[in-house]
Design a protein around this motif. Sequence first.
Motif, PDB file in Angstrom:
ATOM      1  N   GLY A   1       1.067   1.410  -4.177  1.00  0.00           N
ATOM      2  CA  GLY A   1       0.978   0.126  -3.486  1.00  0.00           C
ATOM      3  C   GLY A   1      -0.284  -0.663  -3.748  1.00  0.00           C
ATOM      4  O   GLY A   1      -0.938  -1.138  -2.809  1.00  0.00           O
ATOM      5  N   LEU A   2      -0.644  -0.819  -5.014  1.00  0.00           N
ATOM      6  CA  LEU A   2      -1.730  -1.702  -5.431  1.00  0.00           C
ATOM      7  C   LEU A   2      -1.251  -2.553  -6.611  1.00  0.00           C
ATOM      8  O   LEU A   2      -0.469  -2.065  -7.437  1.00  0.00           O
ATOM      9  CB  LEU A   2      -2.966  -0.895  -5.856  1.00  0.00           C
ATOM     10  CG  LEU A   2      -3.722  -0.124  -4.774  1.00  0.00           C
ATOM     11  CD1 LEU A   2      -4.883   0.651  -5.404  1.00  0.00           C
ATOM     12  CD2 LEU A   2      -4.235  -1.050  -3.680  1.00  0.00           C
ATOM     13  N   PRO A   3      -1.723  -3.797  -6.735  1.00  0.00           N
ATOM     14  CA  PRO A   3      -1.239  -4.685  -7.804  1.00  0.00           C
ATOM     15  C   PRO A   3      -1.456  -4.152  -9.218  1.00  0.00           C
ATOM     16  O   PRO A   3      -0.752  -4.561 -10.146  1.00  0.00           O
ATOM     17  CB  PRO A   3      -2.046  -5.973  -7.579  1.00  0.00           C
ATOM     18  CG  PRO A   3      -2.396  -5.953  -6.127  1.00  0.00           C
ATOM     19  CD  PRO A   3      -2.622  -4.494  -5.793  1.00  0.00           C
TER      20      PRO A   3
ATOM     21  N   HIS B   1       2.692   7.253   2.864  1.00  0.00           N
ATOM     22  CA  HIS B   1       2.431   7.843   1.546  1.00  0.00           C
ATOM     23  C   HIS B   1       1.711   6.872   0.598  1.00  0.00           C
ATOM     24  O   HIS B   1       2.284   5.882   0.171  1.00  0.00           O
ATOM     25  CB  HIS B   1       3.727   8.305   0.852  1.00  0.00           C
ATOM     26  CG  HIS B   1       4.410   9.435   1.538  1.00  0.00           C
ATOM     27  ND1 HIS B   1       5.235   9.242   2.619  1.00  0.00           N
ATOM     28  CD2 HIS B   1       4.389  10.764   1.298  1.00  0.00           C
ATOM     29  CE1 HIS B   1       5.713  10.419   3.002  1.00  0.00           C
ATOM     30  NE2 HIS B   1       5.206  11.351   2.235  1.00  0.00           N
ATOM     31  N   GLY B   2       0.505   7.188   0.232  1.00  0.00           N
ATOM     32  CA  GLY B   2      -0.173   6.409  -0.796  1.00  0.00           C
ATOM     33  C   GLY B   2      -1.222   5.470  -0.245  1.00  0.00           C
ATOM     34  O   GLY B   2      -2.005   5.808   0.632  1.00  0.00           O
ATOM     35  N   PHE B   3      -1.207   4.243  -0.781  1.00  0.00           N
ATOM     36  CA  PHE B   3      -2.219   3.251  -0.409  1.00  0.00           C
ATOM     37  C   PHE B   3      -1.783   2.514   0.855  1.00  0.00           C
ATOM     38  O   PHE B   3      -1.597   1.294   0.864  1.00  0.00           O
ATOM     39  CB  PHE B   3      -2.449   2.282  -1.567  1.00  0.00           C
ATOM     40  CG  PHE B   3      -2.990   2.953  -2.811  1.00  0.00           C
ATOM     41  CD1 PHE B   3      -4.334   3.279  -2.925  1.00  0.00           C
ATOM     42  CD2 PHE B   3      -2.137   3.276  -3.851  1.00  0.00           C
ATOM     43  CE1 PHE B   3      -4.829   3.907  -4.058  1.00  0.00           C
ATOM     44  CE2 PHE B   3      -2.628   3.905  -5.002  1.00  0.00           C
ATOM     45  CZ  PHE B   3      -3.976   4.224  -5.096  1.00  0.00           C
ATOM     46  N   THR B   4      -1.620   3.273   1.934  1.00  0.00           N
ATOM     47  CA  THR B   4      -1.007   2.729   3.142  1.00  0.00           C
ATOM     48  C   THR B   4      -1.823   1.602   3.774  1.00  0.00           C
ATOM     49  O   THR B   4      -1.267   0.579   4.168  1.00  0.00           O
ATOM     50  CB  THR B   4      -0.797   3.852   4.175  1.00  0.00           C
ATOM     51  OG1 THR B   4      -2.045   4.535   4.383  1.00  0.00           O
ATOM     52  CG2 THR B   4       0.239   4.846   3.680  1.00  0.00           C
TER      53      THR B   4
ATOM     54  N   ALA C   1       2.855  -1.788   9.824  1.00  0.00           N
ATOM     55  CA  ALA C   1       1.973  -0.807  10.443  1.00  0.00           C
ATOM     56  C   ALA C   1       1.800   0.363   9.490  1.00  0.00           C
ATOM     57  O   ALA C   1       2.747   0.807   8.836  1.00  0.00           O
ATOM     58  CB  ALA C   1       2.547  -0.323  11.766  1.00  0.00           C
ATOM     59  N   GLU C   2       0.567   0.845   9.414  1.00  0.00           N
ATOM     60  CA  GLU C   2       0.267   2.003   8.571  1.00  0.00           C
ATOM     61  C   GLU C   2       0.622   3.273   9.329  1.00  0.00           C
ATOM     62  O   GLU C   2       0.330   3.404  10.510  1.00  0.00           O
ATOM     63  CB  GLU C   2      -1.221   2.008   8.218  1.00  0.00           C
ATOM     64  CG  GLU C   2      -1.665   3.204   7.416  1.00  0.00           C
ATOM     65  CD  GLU C   2      -3.180   3.243   7.266  1.00  0.00           C
ATOM     66  OE1 GLU C   2      -3.668   4.201   6.622  1.00  0.00           O
ATOM     67  OE2 GLU C   2      -3.863   2.354   7.800  1.00  0.00           O
TER      68      GLU C   2
ATOM     69  N   GLN D   1      -1.843   9.992  -1.127  1.00  0.00           N
ATOM     70  CA  GLN D   1      -1.542   9.427  -2.433  1.00  0.00           C
ATOM     71  C   GLN D   1      -1.623  10.455  -3.553  1.00  0.00           C
ATOM     72  O   GLN D   1      -1.024  10.270  -4.609  1.00  0.00           O
ATOM     73  CB  GLN D   1      -2.487   8.259  -2.729  1.00  0.00           C
ATOM     74  CG  GLN D   1      -3.933   8.675  -3.017  1.00  0.00           C
ATOM     75  CD  GLN D   1      -4.813   7.470  -3.242  1.00  0.00           C
ATOM     76  OE1 GLN D   1      -4.954   6.620  -2.381  1.00  0.00           O
ATOM     77  NE2 GLN D   1      -5.416   7.379  -4.397  1.00  0.00           N
ATOM     78  N   GLU D   2      -2.361  11.541  -3.344  1.00  0.00           N
ATOM     79  CA  GLU D   2      -2.470  12.536  -4.404  1.00  0.00           C
ATOM     80  C   GLU D   2      -1.409  13.624  -4.292  1.00  0.00           C
ATOM     81  O   GLU D   2      -1.474  14.629  -4.980  1.00  0.00           O
ATOM     82  CB  GLU D   2      -3.863  13.178  -4.372  1.00  0.00           C
ATOM     83  CG  GLU D   2      -4.981  12.192  -4.670  1.00  0.00           C
ATOM     84  CD  GLU D   2      -4.854  11.526  -6.036  1.00  0.00           C
ATOM     85  OE1 GLU D   2      -4.414  12.185  -6.987  1.00  0.00           O
ATOM     86  OE2 GLU D   2      -5.172  10.339  -6.139  1.00  0.00           O
ATOM     87  N   ASP D   3      -0.421  13.425  -3.421  1.00  0.00           N
ATOM     88  CA  ASP D   3       0.578  14.458  -3.197  1.00  0.00           C
ATOM     89  C   ASP D   3       1.881  14.162  -3.914  1.00  0.00           C
ATOM     90  O   ASP D   3       2.944  14.565  -3.463  1.00  0.00           O
ATOM     91  CB  ASP D   3       0.858  14.595  -1.703  1.00  0.00           C
ATOM     92  CG  ASP D   3      -0.339  15.163  -0.990  1.00  0.00           C
ATOM     93  OD1 ASP D   3      -0.776  16.257  -1.362  1.00  0.00           O
ATOM     94  OD2 ASP D   3      -0.845  14.499  -0.089  1.00  0.00           O
ATOM     95  N   ASP D   4       1.803  13.478  -5.037  1.00  0.00           N
ATOM     96  CA  ASP D   4       3.017  13.207  -5.772  1.00  0.00           C
ATOM     97  C   ASP D   4       2.739  13.222  -7.255  1.00  0.00           C
ATOM     98  O   ASP D   4       1.618  13.389  -7.706  1.00  0.00           O
ATOM     99  CB  ASP D   4       3.595  11.845  -5.363  1.00  0.00           C
ATOM    100  CG  ASP D   4       5.108  11.905  -5.305  1.00  0.00           C
ATOM    101  OD1 ASP D   4       5.709  12.094  -6.369  1.00  0.00           O
ATOM    102  OD2 ASP D   4       5.677  11.772  -4.213  1.00  0.00           O
TER     103      ASP D   4
END
Length: 342
Positions: free
Chosen positions: A137-139, A299-302, A317-318, A325-328
């Motif tokens: 979830g980052l551009p 999960h990830g860049f919440t 909402a987060e 993010q490192e679990d995939d």
Amino acid sequence: MALIEFTKKGIYCKQGDFYIDPWWPVNYAVTTHGHSDHVRFGNKYYLCHTLTKPIIKRRISEDLNVETLDYGESIVRNGVNISFFPAGHIIGSAQVRLEYKGEICVVSGDYKIEDDGISTAFEPVKCHSFVSESTFGLPVYKWQKQDIVFDKIKSWVSDNITQQKTSILIAYSLGKAQRLIKNLTGNIPIYVHNSIANLNEVIINAGVNLPETIRITPEITKDELQKGIVIVPPVMRDSRWIKNLSHPVTGICSGWMQVRAHRRWQSADAGFALSDHADWTGLMDAITATGAEKVYVTHGFTAAFSRFLNDNGIESAEVTTKFGQEDDEENKVDLAEQNETK
């Protein structure tokens, strides 16, 4: 009343008295797909897609008590209508649609938008609330078309064979490996690790058409492997077995390879940005298509992704989960995968 709540055991639907992808044993677990961070041993009952059933039985236990649904089918539990829709993540992956007294919530699990030709393509589902992953979830994470990525891999393999190097592709045993097999099949033989071969058998027996591969055994020579494509899971990446091959070169297949720093950190000879998760554009397209009034980000860049949605008029909402993010992708240590390497 909201249809779901976030507890220490995972996503809980109080009205239906069940959990979705729980982290700890519960009475009734609705399972989105067969990856180890979404399905665990110890639940009394499991509900999953038809193609996920043989996968989780193979990876966890043949004794699991499992109910199944096909895409579009539904059951009612304590008044809550539960149905599955394609997530496009891996074979059998499903979004879980919940409906109760006119309220609709969709829990996506993991998903990707691009049709990979082997998983049932993602289908957006209209809802009031939507639970979305944000692994990428980052551009900066924007995938090239998969045909371009596979052409790069084929060219890399061809160059390696010419230089008498052994091409080792590092890919997750469930999902990424089958996708590589489907798209790299041709004149070059594909050799796969035991964990991948076992899952391939299960998937083929369930009716999925997969190209032929060769299970790696002690009888296969280094010269044979050097003339083909070798696919192994991440837990094998630094193994003595790989180091003992003839001039091995490794290529990691993961969305994290989009960023050069990750390639350097992983010390791979090559990196291919191939992911079974939606990129930034895919996440935004999926969320917009649902028409959801509220989006929960997991999960990830919440934090970053949730903040972006709120700043752009989508209430979000987060949600903090047991996994980050490192679990995939290649960073995830999968217990089922580890057991098959012993």
